[in-house]
Write a protein that holds these residues in place. Structure first.
Motif, PDB file in Angstrom:
ATOM      1  N   LEU A 103     -34.653  35.606  61.071  1.00 30.92           N
ATOM      2  CA  LEU A 103     -33.963  35.070  62.247  1.00 30.92           C
ATOM      3  C   LEU A 103     -34.210  33.572  62.372  1.00 30.92           C
ATOM      4  N   ARG A 104     -33.273  32.877  63.022  1.00 30.83           N
ATOM      5  CA  ARG A 104     -33.396  31.440  63.241  1.00 30.83           C
ATOM      6  C   ARG A 104     -34.546  31.161  64.204  1.00 30.83           C
ATOM      7  N   MET A 105     -35.380  30.182  63.853  1.00 31.69           N
ATOM      8  CA  MET A 105     -36.521  29.808  64.683  1.00 31.69           C
ATOM      9  C   MET A 105     -36.114  28.868  65.816  1.00 31.69           C
ATOM     10  N   GLY A 106     -34.950  28.254  65.707  1.00 35.21           N
ATOM     11  CA  GLY A 106     -34.478  27.325  66.729  1.00 35.21           C
ATOM     12  C   GLY A 106     -32.965  27.319  66.774  1.00 35.21           C
ATOM     13  N   SER A 107     -32.443  26.417  67.581  1.00 33.78           N
ATOM     14  CA  SER A 107     -30.992  26.269  67.735  1.00 33.78           C
ATOM     15  C   SER A 107     -30.560  24.913  67.199  1.00 33.78           C
ATOM     16  N   VAL A 108     -29.286  24.822  66.803  1.00 28.20           N
ATOM     17  CA  VAL A 108     -28.724  23.561  66.337  1.00 28.20           C
ATOM     18  C   VAL A 108     -27.402  23.341  67.070  1.00 28.20           C
ATOM     19  N   THR A 109     -27.270  22.124  67.643  1.00 27.35           N
ATOM     20  CA  THR A 109     -26.087  21.764  68.411  1.00 27.35           C
ATOM     21  C   THR A 109     -25.520  20.451  67.892  1.00 27.35           C
ATOM     22  N   ALA A 110     -24.209  20.348  67.852  1.00 25.11           N
ATOM     23  CA  ALA A 110     -23.550  19.121  67.406  1.00 25.11           C
ATOM     24  C   ALA A 110     -23.708  18.039  68.468  1.00 25.11           C
ATOM     25  N   MET A 111     -24.162  16.860  68.055  1.00 29.36           N
ATOM     26  CA  MET A 111     -24.271  15.717  68.965  1.00 29.36           C
ATOM     27  C   MET A 111     -22.999  14.881  68.946  1.00 29.36           C
ATOM     28  N   THR A 112     -22.235  15.014  67.868  1.00 31.82           N
ATOM     29  CA  THR A 112     -20.945  14.344  67.704  1.00 31.82           C
ATOM     30  C   THR A 112     -19.997  15.383  67.103  1.00 31.82           C
ATOM     31  N   ASP A 113     -18.739  15.034  66.971  1.00 29.02           N
ATOM     32  CA  ASP A 113     -17.850  15.908  66.212  1.00 29.02           C
ATOM     33  C   ASP A 113     -18.419  15.986  64.804  1.00 29.02           C
ATOM     34  N   CYS A 114     -18.476  17.188  64.249  1.00 29.22           N
ATOM     35  CA  CYS A 114     -19.141  17.383  62.958  1.00 29.22           C
ATOM     36  C   CYS A 114     -18.263  18.116  61.962  1.00 29.22           C
ATOM     37  N   GLU A 115     -18.514  17.804  60.712  1.00 31.24           N
ATOM     38  CA  GLU A 115     -17.951  18.539  59.586  1.00 31.24           C
ATOM     39  C   GLU A 115     -19.144  19.000  58.760  1.00 31.24           C
ATOM     40  N   LEU A 116     -19.336  20.303  58.703  1.00 30.77           N
ATOM     41  CA  LEU A 116     -20.489  20.895  58.023  1.00 30.77           C
ATOM     42  C   LEU A 116     -20.013  21.788  56.887  1.00 30.77           C
ATOM     43  N   LEU A 117     -20.840  21.875  55.857  1.00 30.46           N
ATOM     44  CA  LEU A 117     -20.589  22.847  54.805  1.00 30.46           C
ATOM     45  C   LEU A 117     -21.567  23.990  55.032  1.00 30.46           C
ATOM     46  N   ARG A 118     -21.025  25.184  55.288  1.00 38.86           N
ATOM     47  CA  ARG A 118     -21.844  26.376  55.474  1.00 38.86           C
ATOM     48  C   ARG A 118     -21.942  27.071  54.122  1.00 38.86           C
ATOM     49  N   ILE A 119     -23.184  27.189  53.618  1.00 41.10           N
ATOM     50  CA  ILE A 119     -23.410  27.808  52.306  1.00 41.10           C
ATOM     51  C   ILE A 119     -24.155  29.114  52.532  1.00 41.10           C
ATOM     52  N   ASP A 120     -23.517  30.236  52.194  1.00 43.81           N
ATOM     53  CA  ASP A 120     -24.169  31.540  52.349  1.00 43.81           C
ATOM     54  C   ASP A 120     -25.497  31.561  51.614  1.00 43.81           C
ATOM     55  N   LYS A 121     -26.448  32.280  52.166  1.00 44.79           N
ATOM     56  CA  LYS A 121     -27.786  32.363  51.583  1.00 44.79           C
ATOM     57  C   LYS A 121     -27.731  32.773  50.110  1.00 44.79           C
ATOM     58  N   LYS A 122     -26.920  33.772  49.791  1.00 44.13           N
ATOM     59  CA  LYS A 122     -26.820  34.254  48.410  1.00 44.13           C
ATOM     60  C   LYS A 122     -26.288  33.170  47.479  1.00 44.13           C
ATOM     61  N   GLU A 123     -25.247  32.442  47.908  1.00 45.45           N
ATOM     62  CA  GLU A 123     -24.670  31.374  47.103  1.00 45.45           C
ATOM     63  C   GLU A 123     -25.667  30.240  46.902  1.00 45.45           C
ATOM     64  N   MET A 124     -26.415  29.907  47.941  1.00 48.21           N
ATOM     65  CA  MET A 124     -27.417  28.840  47.833  1.00 48.21           C
ATOM     66  C   MET A 124     -28.523  29.248  46.868  1.00 48.21           C
ATOM     67  N   MET A 125     -28.971  30.487  46.949  1.00 48.29           N
ATOM     68  CA  MET A 125     -30.017  30.970  46.048  1.00 48.29           C
ATOM     69  C   MET A 125     -29.525  30.926  44.595  1.00 48.29           C
ATOM     70  N   LEU A 126     -28.279  31.345  44.356  1.00 48.08           N
ATOM     71  CA  LEU A 126     -27.716  31.301  43.005  1.00 48.08           C
ATOM     72  C   LEU A 126     -27.659  29.865  42.480  1.00 48.08           C
ATOM     73  N   ALA A 127     -27.198  28.933  43.319  1.00 45.36           N
ATOM     74  CA  ALA A 127     -27.114  27.527  42.900  1.00 45.36           C
ATOM     75  C   ALA A 127     -28.502  26.965  42.608  1.00 45.36           C
ATOM     76  N   LEU A 128     -29.490  27.314  43.419  1.00 44.28           N
ATOM     77  CA  LEU A 128     -30.847  26.817  43.204  1.00 44.28           C
ATOM     78  C   LEU A 128     -31.457  27.372  41.918  1.00 44.28           C
ATOM     79  N   HIS A 129     -31.144  28.620  41.595  1.00 40.86           N
ATOM     80  CA  HIS A 129     -31.682  29.238  40.378  1.00 40.86           C
ATOM     81  C   HIS A 129     -30.955  28.774  39.115  1.00 40.86           C
ATOM     82  N   ARG A 130     -29.643  28.600  39.197  1.00 38.78           N
ATOM     83  CA  ARG A 130     -28.848  28.266  38.018  1.00 38.78           C
ATOM     84  C   ARG A 130     -28.815  26.772  37.709  1.00 38.78           C
ATOM     85  N   GLU A 131     -28.781  25.964  38.741  1.00 39.39           N
ATOM     86  CA  GLU A 131     -28.551  24.529  38.573  1.00 39.39           C
ATOM     87  C   GLU A 131     -29.826  23.752  38.876  1.00 39.39           C
TER      88      GLU A 131
END
Length: 191
Positions: A103-131
């Motif tokens: 679970l998330r330990m805290g909250s995150v709120t946009a201070m300005t209009d934001c453009e974020l890249l949401r990377i699923d946990k599984k995809e991030m783990m694969l990228a970290l292991h492969r690349e």
């Protein structure tokens, strides 16, 4: 109150900040990986004050800030809120799930209009292991942020309030300006 994130196709001119992730020339293009949506990744647009995620929500993704600023906060059981940090373009957040936090330990709120890249946990783990170049880059980022938090903690424990305030003001004045050297306030006299 839970805010739903709206995924949309990436903009053709998505820009990674100069102080953020730089293109690595060893086969894997980190900039392209972080600039585009794809399998397990979605570009998320948030308005100012929009919630990215809330404390206690499932830790199922890592976020990369393409544009804008976000505030990381935590609320204690007694209701006291504390700001843990302010992040901007080129920063990651929400990586606790990669270390086993369910679970998330805290909250995150946009201070300005934001453009974020949401990377699923599984995809991030694969990228970290492969690349390995991307993995090295991500570890360097996490270590730099850890060092910054350690400096903040030492500052909080050992410096008087006026010096802490001066340090924070200097950090904010140079916020996002990687080319400007950070000068520590050393000649502040206590009243």
């Amino acid at each position: 109150m839970k805010t739903t994130l709206n995924a949309s196709p990436p903009k053709p001119n998505s820009r990674i900040s100069a102080t953020g992730i730089k293109k690595l020339r060893m086969g894997f293009d980190s900039e392209a990986f972080l600039a585009n949506a794809g399998v397990g990744k979605a570009v998320v647009h948030l308005k100012k004050k929009g919630a990215v995620f809330s404390q206690g929500a499932p830790a199922d993704a890592v976020f990369y800030i393409q544009k804008g600023k976000v505030q990381l906060t935590v609320v204690s059981k007694s209701g006291k809120e504390a700001t843990l940090g302010i992040l901007s373009e080129g920063d990651f957040f929400g990586e606790g799930g990669l270390a086993g936090q369910p679970l998330r330990m805290g909250s995150v709120t946009a201070m300005t209009d934001c453009e974020l890249l949401r990377i699923d946990k599984k995809e991030m783990m694969l990228a970290l292991h492969r690349e390995h170049t991307f993995s090295d880059l991500f570890v360097r980022y996490l270590l730099a942020r850890s060092i910054r938090y350690e400096e903040d903690l030492v500052d909080q424990l050992f410096n008087f309030s006026e010096k802490r305030l001066a340090r924070i003001l200097l950090l904010l004045a140079h916020f996002g300006k990687a080319d400007v050297p950070m000068v520590e306030p050393t000649h502040i006299v206590s009243p």
